[in-house]
Design a protein around this motif. Sequence first.
Motif, PDB file in Angstrom:
ATOM      1  N   LEU A   1     134.413 -36.311  -6.654  1.00 47.51           N
ATOM      2  CA  LEU A   1     135.131 -37.496  -7.136  1.00 47.51           C
ATOM      3  C   LEU A   1     134.993 -38.671  -6.185  1.00 47.51           C
ATOM      4  CD1 LEU A   1     138.491 -35.833  -8.270  1.00 47.51           C
ATOM      5  CD2 LEU A   1     136.514 -36.401  -9.688  1.00 47.51           C
ATOM      6  N   ASP A   2     135.021 -39.873  -6.753  1.00 49.78           N
ATOM      7  CA  ASP A   2     135.144 -41.066  -5.926  1.00 49.78           C
ATOM      8  C   ASP A   2     136.481 -41.016  -5.191  1.00 49.78           C
ATOM      9  OD1 ASP A   2     132.731 -42.062  -6.824  1.00 49.78           O
ATOM     10  OD2 ASP A   2     133.650 -43.139  -8.500  1.00 49.78           O
ATOM     11  N   PRO A   3     136.530 -41.551  -3.962  1.00 52.84           N
ATOM     12  CA  PRO A   3     137.756 -41.442  -3.164  1.00 52.84           C
ATOM     13  C   PRO A   3     139.024 -41.906  -3.873  1.00 52.84           C
ATOM     14  CG  PRO A   3     135.973 -42.250  -1.805  1.00 52.84           C
ATOM     15  CD  PRO A   3     135.439 -42.188  -3.211  1.00 52.84           C
ATOM     16  N   GLU A   4     138.916 -42.973  -4.681  1.00 55.98           N
ATOM     17  CA  GLU A   4     140.138 -43.496  -5.311  1.00 55.98           C
ATOM     18  C   GLU A   4     140.644 -42.600  -6.434  1.00 55.98           C
ATOM     19  OE1 GLU A   4     136.744 -45.950  -7.206  1.00 55.98           O
ATOM     20  OE2 GLU A   4     137.207 -45.016  -5.289  1.00 55.98           O
ATOM     21  N   LEU A   5     139.840 -41.609  -6.853  1.00 57.48           N
ATOM     22  CA  LEU A   5     140.258 -40.707  -7.926  1.00 57.48           C
ATOM     23  C   LEU A   5     140.799 -39.379  -7.413  1.00 57.48           C
ATOM     24  CD1 LEU A   5     137.230 -41.230 -10.352  1.00 57.48           C
ATOM     25  CD2 LEU A   5     139.456 -42.386 -10.396  1.00 57.48           C
ATOM     26  N   VAL A   6     140.647 -39.154  -6.106  1.00 53.99           N
ATOM     27  CA  VAL A   6     141.060 -37.868  -5.529  1.00 53.99           C
ATOM     28  C   VAL A   6     142.561 -37.655  -5.676  1.00 53.99           C
ATOM     29  CG1 VAL A   6     141.309 -36.624  -3.334  1.00 53.99           C
ATOM     30  CG2 VAL A   6     139.130 -37.696  -3.921  1.00 53.99           C
ATOM     31  N   GLY A   7     143.335 -38.720  -5.434  1.00 54.55           N
ATOM     32  CA  GLY A   7     144.788 -38.590  -5.405  1.00 54.55           C
ATOM     33  C   GLY A   7     145.385 -38.062  -6.695  1.00 54.55           C
ATOM     34  N   GLU A   8     144.828 -38.486  -7.849  1.00 57.80           N
ATOM     35  CA  GLU A   8     145.422 -38.071  -9.118  1.00 57.80           C
ATOM     36  C   GLU A   8     145.219 -36.571  -9.370  1.00 57.80           C
ATOM     37  OE1 GLU A   8     142.165 -39.400 -12.436  1.00 57.80           O
ATOM     38  OE2 GLU A   8     143.091 -41.022 -11.284  1.00 57.80           O
TER      39      GLU A   8
END
Length: 254
Positions: free
Chosen positions: A181-188
């Motif tokens: 995943l792209d870093p900004e999508l990891v959190g979800e």
Amino acid sequence: MSEPMVKAEGVHKRFGRLEVLKGITLQVMPGEVMCLLGPSGSGKSTFLRCINHLEKINSGRLSVDGELVGYRQVGDRLHELRESEVARKRAEIGMVFQNFNLFPNMTALDNVTCAPIRVKGTSRDAAAARAREELARVGLPDKLDCYPAQLSGGQQQRVAIARALAMDPKLMLFDEPTSALDPELVGEVLQAMKRLATEGMTMVVVTHEMGFAREVADSVVFMDAGLVVEAGSPAEVLANPREERTRAFLSKVL
């Protein structure tokens, strides 16, 4: 004391001459979240695949919920289960891979309903109702009719988690679920996994997400070269590791 959900005793696995697992011994209790850490090639993903018999072990014993994985013991001898029996046992273990493995020609709803209908014989209406619940559980109640190509990587991975949950697993295995995943999508994705942990799901997670391991894991196992180098609580392994090899690894990733 309850029985371990996962119990590995001296597990060895070879691919030809290459010994990938060199005697793994550990256990995961019901409701526990265990994170497996280590460099690439340390055997973490192979061990995960052995838990649901995607890979056969060469020696040792591996059991899930008190039953041997892939075998039945009769007297002193082990008898390998038929593939149909293995598949039935495997259906009790959810697995989420690095790559989402969704069917591109199916909507999110259909991706989640497929296995309960085909494997468990669930009616289409019941499977669809359960799929809606699980997609809502991972924060995607409004994406039922979307195809994978219409979803972000993080959303696709959450559909994959919902798909695994729809089979009522007693155990969830995650193989580096955020690495693609792209870093900004990891959190979800991590948020969905944290929610599962708070609900008491037993989970074994191969991950490089140290923040997740520190916050969510009950136990952390550091593996290297097919061996368990160190195991303990996140505070012990991540904050105060005993082994020099663990310290060297953490100095590069923390």
